[in-house]
Design an enzyme around this catalytic site. Structure first.
Site, mmCIF file in Angstrom:
data_model
loop_
_atom_site.group_PDB
_atom_site.id
_atom_site.type_symbol
_atom_site.label_atom_id
_atom_site.label_comp_id
_atom_site.label_asym_id
_atom_site.label_seq_id
_atom_site.Cartn_x
_atom_site.Cartn_y
_atom_site.Cartn_z
ATOM 1 N N LYS A 170 0.814 -1.224 0.000
ATOM 2 C CA LYS A 170 0.000 0.000 0.000
ATOM 3 C C LYS A 170 0.844 1.269 0.000
ATOM 4 O O LYS A 170 0.387 2.324 -0.414
ATOM 5 C CB LYS A 170 -1.001 -0.003 1.144
ATOM 6 C CG LYS A 170 -0.419 0.101 2.513
ATOM 7 C CD LYS A 170 -1.534 0.024 3.541
ATOM 8 C CE LYS A 170 -0.984 0.214 4.919
ATOM 9 N NZ LYS A 170 -1.699 1.173 5.728
ATOM 10 N N HIS A 180 42.913 -13.978 17.472
ATOM 11 C CA HIS A 180 43.293 -13.062 18.550
ATOM 12 C C HIS A 180 43.878 -11.790 17.949
ATOM 13 O O HIS A 180 44.685 -11.868 17.031
ATOM 14 C CB HIS A 180 44.349 -13.721 19.445
ATOM 15 C CG HIS A 180 44.867 -12.786 20.498
ATOM 16 N ND1 HIS A 180 44.121 -12.423 21.602
ATOM 17 C CD2 HIS A 180 46.044 -12.106 20.591
ATOM 18 C CE1 HIS A 180 44.825 -11.585 22.345
ATOM 19 N NE2 HIS A 180 45.992 -11.367 21.751
HETATM 20 C C1 FAD Z 1 12.057 1.372 15.225
HETATM 21 C C2 FAD Z 1 12.098 -0.101 14.907
HETATM 22 C C3 FAD Z 1 13.300 -0.760 14.871
HETATM 23 C C4 FAD Z 1 13.351 -2.116 14.573
HETATM 24 N N1 FAD Z 1 14.559 -2.728 14.542
HETATM 25 C C5 FAD Z 1 14.640 -4.038 14.247
HETATM 26 C C6 FAD Z 1 15.894 -4.693 14.157
HETATM 27 O O1 FAD Z 1 16.942 -4.072 14.334
HETATM 28 N N2 FAD Z 1 15.909 -6.013 13.865
HETATM 29 C C7 FAD Z 1 14.763 -6.732 13.656
HETATM 30 O O2 FAD Z 1 14.829 -7.927 13.406
HETATM 31 N N3 FAD Z 1 13.553 -6.137 13.728
HETATM 32 C C8 FAD Z 1 13.475 -4.813 14.010
HETATM 33 N N4 FAD Z 1 12.248 -4.196 14.046
HETATM 34 C C9 FAD Z 1 11.042 -5.025 13.797
HETATM 35 C C10 FAD Z 1 10.858 -5.273 12.292
HETATM 36 O O3 FAD Z 1 10.754 -4.039 11.633
HETATM 37 C C11 FAD Z 1 9.629 -6.114 12.051
HETATM 38 O O4 FAD Z 1 9.707 -7.297 12.806
HETATM 39 C C12 FAD Z 1 9.512 -6.493 10.578
HETATM 40 O O5 FAD Z 1 9.445 -5.345 9.775
HETATM 41 C C13 FAD Z 1 8.288 -7.364 10.335
HETATM 42 O O6 FAD Z 1 8.210 -7.675 8.990
HETATM 43 P P1 FAD Z 1 6.824 -8.017 8.274
HETATM 44 O O7 FAD Z 1 7.179 -8.358 6.871
HETATM 45 O O8 FAD Z 1 6.072 -8.994 9.069
HETATM 46 O O9 FAD Z 1 5.965 -6.666 8.323
HETATM 47 P P2 FAD Z 1 6.262 -5.144 8.007
HETATM 48 O O10 FAD Z 1 7.706 -4.868 7.862
HETATM 49 O O11 FAD Z 1 5.502 -4.362 9.013
HETATM 50 O O12 FAD Z 1 5.631 -4.936 6.574
HETATM 51 C C14 FAD Z 1 4.271 -5.021 6.325
HETATM 52 C C15 FAD Z 1 3.959 -4.273 5.053
HETATM 53 O O13 FAD Z 1 2.635 -4.575 4.660
HETATM 54 C C16 FAD Z 1 2.018 -3.418 4.156
HETATM 55 N N5 FAD Z 1 0.568 -3.599 4.267
HETATM 56 C C17 FAD Z 1 -0.161 -3.760 5.393
HETATM 57 N N6 FAD Z 1 -1.448 -3.991 5.104
HETATM 58 C C18 FAD Z 1 -1.537 -3.979 3.748
HETATM 59 C C19 FAD Z 1 -2.603 -4.180 2.838
HETATM 60 N N7 FAD Z 1 -3.833 -4.497 3.264
HETATM 61 N N8 FAD Z 1 -2.332 -4.067 1.511
HETATM 62 C C20 FAD Z 1 -1.073 -3.782 1.078
HETATM 63 N N9 FAD Z 1 -0.041 -3.609 1.887
HETATM 64 C C21 FAD Z 1 -0.262 -3.720 3.216
HETATM 65 C C22 FAD Z 1 2.556 -2.324 5.049
HETATM 66 O O14 FAD Z 1 2.418 -1.052 4.425
HETATM 67 C C23 FAD Z 1 4.011 -2.758 5.201
HETATM 68 O O15 FAD Z 1 4.811 -2.204 4.188
HETATM 69 C C24 FAD Z 1 12.160 -2.837 14.311
HETATM 70 C C25 FAD Z 1 10.934 -2.165 14.326
HETATM 71 C C26 FAD Z 1 10.895 -0.816 14.618
HETATM 72 C C27 FAD Z 1 9.579 -0.118 14.611
#
Ligand code: FAD
Length: 465
Positions: free
Chosen positions: A32, A443
């Protein structure tokens, strides 16, 4: 008709799409937002690490260069440039995903994906136009969003989430952080290093409470040195913002109220699974009480051709966990028998010192009644750590009392985020502490601390302490 439609382009979704394409499936990815990469690349892992690196350079220039014999005058922070560089890093990464989609011949559909039925997803663009696409299989990878407390009004100006904290226009004078977990401590570190006072209010009795307790205690000591103050076992009861001032009230364990005033408050109490607009019910997909998509051990929902992965399902909210699940589902779809060992997904906190862990904590072993022995090695005794002046922290190895198999590794110290990989490999191959003790470690490196902790666990025979 696509073989697979993936909804969401975070590390779960885009990795699933790549693996599906590699395995010969005709694949579509729906996102999205205008850029790919999800939370992790746009407002999570990558931008936070970019700011952590920049702020660490500044902190070292201000506090340790002199000891190294490097004199500096007129040292200044240019926050605008720091944020610009961070944005450039994000762009390089999100453009990289776009390239990977093209390379793997994945069709990217920009727009909100919502189910019409179990094989059809409507994609609605920002301008309101929409089209339907169809898939034999669908993978939900819609991720998560910051959660809040019902009485907190997130104005995104003074009362902010991690997303706004990555884009501040000024360095807070006093940043109040609600929540002593990973995100709050990482972003708190950025601003503490740049000179802000940072107060962390945490409900539990320890920082990073889900990790081994030793880690939270050690981290608290280190962060105090850079200007953090902590209110543990405090329950936030109200947050008010007036002009440039925010006031957070919290209840102490004795029932008294404390008031912490600052100019910004970062609410980082966790994240919630995100399914808004997905219309999962149209496909008959069940959600759990906590709003997650319900899946079985194969990451399959109650609707057999629909799978879900990453932050929107149970388990640790971590990018690399989401990635593993993306690969797992793709391989399952072509009849392979993939496996994920959830106990061996490492967790990392990118503060300085860094915290990294894999396997069981001491508390979990006690709870399970598993007999274990402990080996510890402090970075204070490491030549490499002395050379770089990074002597805070330790490595703690937990090994089975009888078999010596490594059951958990908990590290706090310099570059432990990278060091933990050795422990993951060791544990995947079910190494004993003695196995690691008998392997040569270059080391001087920080990794010697892991070997020494294993020596300590084997027979209490660490060499350098
Ligand atoms: C500040 C911060 C720092 C972080 N640091 C780390 C780190 O160092 N290491 C680590 O492992 N994790 C970290 N995380 C966690 C990590 O970002 C998440 O665990 C990871 O992004 C999850 O991946 P995902 O693919 O499940 O979802 P997301 O990355 O949340 O992606 C989901 C995507 O789906 C899209 N979407 C949602 N609904 C719809 C829809 N209906 N139609 C189309 N698109 C949609 C969203 O726009 C988004 O782009 C951090 C998170 C934050 C907030």
């Amino acid at each position: 008709m696509y073989d697979v439609i993936v909804i969401g382009s975070g590390p779960g979704g885009y990795v699933a799409a790549i693996r599906c394409a590699q395995l010969g499936m005709k694949t579509a990815l729906i996102e999205k937002y205008p850029t790919l990469g999800g939370t992790c690349l746009n407002v999570g892992c990558i931008p936070s690490k970019a700011l952590l690196d920049s702020s660490e350079h500044y902190h070292n220039a201000a506090h340790t260069f002199e000891t190294h014999g490097i004199g500096l005058s007129n040292l200044k922070v240019n926050l605008k440039q720091m944020i610009t560089r961070k944005n450039d890093v994000v762009k390089q990464n999100t453009d990289g995903i776009q390239y990977l989609m093209k390379k793997n011949k994945i069709d990217v559909h920009q727009g909100l994906g919502s189910f019409v039925d179990k094989n059809t997803v409507k994609v609605t663009k920002d301008d309101g136009s929409s089209s339907d696409i169809q898939g034999k299989n669908i993978i939900i990878a819609t991720g998560s969003k910051p959660s809040s407390l019902p009485f907190i009004k997130l104005d995104k100006d003074r009362v902010i989430t991690s997303t706004e904290a990555l884009n501040l226009k000024e360095i807070p004078k006093h940043l109040v952080v609600i929540g002593g977990g990973v995100i709050g401590l990482e972003l708190g570190s950025v601003y503490a290093r740049l000179g802000a006072k940072v107060s962390v209010i945490e409900f539990m009795d320890s920082l990073i409470p889900t990790m081994d307790r030793t880690m939270g205690k050690e981290l608290q000591k280190s962060l105090k040195k850079i200007g953090f103050e902590f209110f543990l076992k405090h329950k936030v009861t109200s947050v008010e913002s007036k002009g440039k001032e925010v006031t957070v009230k919290a209840e102490t364990p004795k029932g008294e109220t404390v008031e912490v005033k600052g100019d910004y408050v970062l609410v980082s109490i966790g994240r919630r699974p995100y399914t808004d607009g997905l219309n999962a019910e149209a496909a008959g997909v069940k959600l759990t009480d906590r709003g997650q998509i319900e899946v079985n051990d194969h990451l399959q929902t109650n609707v057999p051709n629909i799978y879900a992965i990453g932050d929107v399902v149970k388990g640790a909210m971590l990018a690399h966990k989401a990635e593993e699940e993306g690969v797992f589902v793709a391989e399952t779809l072509v009849g392979q028998k993939p496996h994920i060992n959830y106990n061996l997904i490492p967790g990392v906190v990118y503060t300085w010192p860094e915290v990294a862990a894999v396997g069981y904590t001491e508390e979990q072993l006690k709870e399970k009644g598993i007999k274990y022995k402990t080996g510890k090695f402090p970075f204070m005794a490491s030549g490499r750590a002395r050379a770089s002046m990074d002597t805070d922290g330790l490595v703690k190895v937990l090994a089975d009392a009888e078999t010596d198999e490594i059951l958990g590794v908990h590290m706090i110290g310099p570059r432990t985020a990278d060091m933990i990989a050795e422990a993951v490999v060791a544990m995947e191959y079910r190494a004993s502490a003695e196995d690691i003790s008998r392997m040569s470690h270059a080391h001087p490196t920080y990794t010697e601390a892991f070997k020494e902790a294993c020596l300590a666990a084997t027979d209490n025979r660490a060499l350098h302490v």
